[in-house]
Every structure is written in structure tokens, then in C-alpha cells.
Design an enzyme around this catalytic site. Sequence first.
Site, PDB file in Angstrom:
ATOM      1  N   GLY A   9      30.437 -74.582  17.107  1.00  0.00           N
ATOM      2  CA  GLY A   9      29.032 -74.221  16.883  1.00  0.00           C
ATOM      3  C   GLY A   9      28.882 -73.507  15.554  1.00  0.00           C
ATOM      4  N   GLY A  12      25.224 -73.176  13.479  1.00  0.00           N
ATOM      5  CA  GLY A  12      24.064 -72.451  13.983  1.00  0.00           C
ATOM      6  C   GLY A  12      23.790 -71.184  13.185  1.00  0.00           C
ATOM      7  N   GLN A  13      22.843 -70.387  13.695  1.00  0.00           N
ATOM      8  CA  GLN A  13      22.403 -69.185  12.966  1.00  0.00           C
ATOM      9  C   GLN A  13      23.555 -68.194  12.776  1.00  0.00           C
ATOM     10  OE1 GLN A  13      19.910 -66.393  14.993  1.00  0.00           O
ATOM     11  NE2 GLN A  13      19.068 -65.523  13.125  1.00  0.00           N
ATOM     12  N   ASP A  35      31.188 -78.514  14.686  1.00  0.00           N
ATOM     13  CA  ASP A  35      29.871 -78.551  15.319  1.00  0.00           C
ATOM     14  C   ASP A  35      29.572 -80.013  15.622  1.00  0.00           C
ATOM     15  OD1 ASP A  35      26.972 -78.209  15.864  1.00  0.00           O
ATOM     16  OD2 ASP A  35      27.252 -76.254  14.939  1.00  0.00           O
ATOM     17  N   ILE A  36      28.516 -80.217  16.413  1.00  0.00           N
ATOM     18  CA  ILE A  36      28.120 -81.593  16.746  1.00  0.00           C
ATOM     19  C   ILE A  36      27.328 -82.206  15.591  1.00  0.00           C
ATOM     20  CG2 ILE A  36      25.934 -81.002  17.895  1.00  0.00           C
ATOM     21  CD1 ILE A  36      26.998 -82.912  20.210  1.00  0.00           C
ATOM     22  N   ARG A  37      26.793 -81.329  14.715  1.00  0.00           N
ATOM     23  CA  ARG A  37      26.009 -81.783  13.554  1.00  0.00           C
ATOM     24  C   ARG A  37      26.507 -81.071  12.300  1.00  0.00           C
ATOM     25  NH1 ARG A  37      21.915 -77.303  12.821  1.00  0.00           N
ATOM     26  NH2 ARG A  37      22.492 -75.917  14.508  1.00  0.00           N
ATOM     27  N   TYR A 143      18.895 -69.196  30.238  1.00  0.00           N
ATOM     28  CA  TYR A 143      19.825 -68.696  29.225  1.00  0.00           C
ATOM     29  C   TYR A 143      20.518 -67.422  29.714  1.00  0.00           C
ATOM     30  CZ  TYR A 143      21.092 -66.688  24.631  1.00  0.00           C
ATOM     31  OH  TYR A 143      21.733 -66.134  23.561  1.00  0.00           O
ATOM     32  N   LYS A 147      24.451 -66.657  30.536  1.00  0.00           N
ATOM     33  CA  LYS A 147      25.217 -65.596  29.862  1.00  0.00           C
ATOM     34  C   LYS A 147      25.817 -64.640  30.889  1.00  0.00           C
ATOM     35  CE  LYS A 147      24.886 -66.724  25.520  1.00  0.00           C
ATOM     36  NZ  LYS A 147      26.085 -67.246  24.842  1.00  0.00           N
TER      37      LYS A 147
HETATM   38  N1  SER Z   1      17.976 -64.226  20.191  1.00  0.00           N
HETATM   39  C1  SER Z   1      18.259 -64.764  21.488  1.00  0.00           C
HETATM   40  C2  SER Z   1      17.061 -65.446  22.032  1.00  0.00           C
HETATM   41  O1  SER Z   1      15.969 -65.039  21.705  1.00  0.00           O
HETATM   42  C3  SER Z   1      18.679 -63.662  22.424  1.00  0.00           C
HETATM   43  O2  SER Z   1      20.054 -63.747  22.639  1.00  0.00           O
HETATM   44  O3  SER Z   1      17.196 -66.329  22.814  1.00  0.00           O
END
Ligand code: SER
Length: 315
Positions: A9, A12-13, A35-37, A143, A147
Site C-alpha cells: 500500500g 496511498g496517503q 501497491d495494486i496501482r 472501518y 481496525k
Molecule cells: N483518517 C481516517 C478516516 O477518516 C481515520 O483513520 O477514515
Amino acid sequence: MSKTIVILGACGQIGTELTLALRSRYGSDSVIASDIREGTPQLMESGPFVTLDATDFNALKELFTKTQVTEVYLMAAMLSATAEKSPARAWDLNMNSLLHVLELGRQGLYSKLFWPSSIAVFGPNTPKQNTPQATVTEPSTVYGISKKAGEGWAAYYHRKYGVDVRSIRYPGLISWKTQPGGGTTDYAVDIFHHALKNGSYECFLRENTALPMMYMSDAIQATLQLMEAPAEDLSVRTSYNLSALSFTPAELAQSIRVHLPDFKISYAPDSRQEIADSWPESIDDSQAQKDWGWKPQYDLKKLTREMLHNLRENS
Ligand code: SER
């Protein structure tokens, strides 16, 4: 022993800046991005890259074996707002990638793993101010559920199989090199782009919604610090609370106005408001301070100045 690092990954950010930071610390050839991209030109040109789907167990095993990896950073994940739209896909990506990587750790294919958790593990029944390390975790988002489950699996693999997995509950992260993708805290990055481009911003959260936030370079610093800490100093094997600052959209807008006095903000809360309302406003990170010396460098004033300066210079 020399390090070989794999970042899953990496585009990503967080992955983008983490990869660049690890490359400048340990040498480009020792840090394999995947990464996948594809990612930004800077990321793609700065060292080795492998295209890979982090939910593909065999591909992970092959990569770890071939590279003789010593440290893995698993940054692939679907964030809070996007995950609400595709719960099954989010669960598949967020959970299976972690279970695969933990399993490869149990098989001895690497010696250390970093996996990020989030303030999303907390929920509406968690104390909102100065949220303690150990407290109610009843997340209300897909999400957050993923986690929370991941934290449980990390601690289990550590206790049962001795996998050295380390984790941080990141707050909202603010960066200029890469945009976030599909989170509830994304407004705090979007606002800077719009302020510079249009002089105005319509915020998807209400003006008084306080959330824990952090500048990306602090988050990267924390990650490297945690990964370098002696294992015996670490008392938390679920995930560490981490805090830097906490502000509302109105306070951020005010901080931007110090540099751009005509900046205008309006508010049109959408479904992300409910997610934000279920999260803490501020975090108690005394355990991270005590165990591995965590201390942030960026307050709101410094963060605002850096964001505006870097976005101006690099656009
Ligand atoms: N920045 C993340 C979100 O907003 C929080 O882990 O999903």
C-alpha cells in the site's frame, strides 16, 4: 543484520511519505514499494516497485521469500467513508491483508511488522475528551470494526506466536504530497487545496466538530520511532494511542485566514458527520510518550504555514 523493507500500500496517503522517508534513512535499494496501482512520479522513480494485491496470500509469500524481507509495513486499507459504501470489500481488504501478513510472520518470513490502526476503533460510548489508551471500543463503522478486530489479531499473534507487530492508532493525517482517499478527516486536507485555488471551501462536517489530527511528518516520525524502539519497552501490542493536536473546521479556517484573509468557508454536513460524531475529540497518548518517547513537533500554526507553503511551491 542489514534491513530489507517491504511497504504494502505504498502509493496511498501515508505509504507515499513513509516509503520516501524509509528510503532516505535506509537506502533506496533496501526499500521495496508495492501497491495494486502506481504512485506519484517521485515514489515510482525513487526505488524498486512491485505491483501486488495485498489480499493475495501467494503473491505476498512469493514477494517476502524472494526479497528476504526483514520488515513489513502494511499500509493498504479502505478508509472510513469509502468502507461504509462497500462493507464486504472493505472487510476483505482490511482484514485479509492483515491475516495473511501475520500468518507469514508466524512462518518466520520477516522479523518485524508495522500495521496502522485508527481513532476509528472508538465509538459513541467512548469518553470523548482525552480518550484513554484502554477504554470502551465499540466502533460504529465498518472501518472501525476492521481496525478493532485487527488490533485483537495483532496482539494474539504477538502473544501466541511471538510475531513482533507494532501499531499506532493514527488520528486524521494532514499532508501535501498525496491526497487522502475516502476518510472522514479528509476535509482537513481538501480545505488547503480549495483555499489556494478558489479562496473558498464547502466543508462536509459542521463547524464545531473537533477531531484529533496530526501533520504527516509527525506521523512518519512516530512510525519510525516505534519501529526502532527496543521490543522490551513496548507494553501495548494492540495499538498505541497517538496525539498531536485537535481542532474544528472553524478553527482550521481561522488559522488559514491568518495567511489568506479573504478565505471563506461554508458548511454542508453529509453522512461523514455521523462518523465524526462517533469519534473522540482528543486523545491521551501518555503510554506512547512513556514507552518510546513520542513527542509531536507540529501545532496548528506551524502545520497551516507548512501546508500552504508546500502546496504553493509544488503546484
Ligand atoms: N483518517 C481516517 C478516516 O477518516 C481515520 O483513520 O477514515
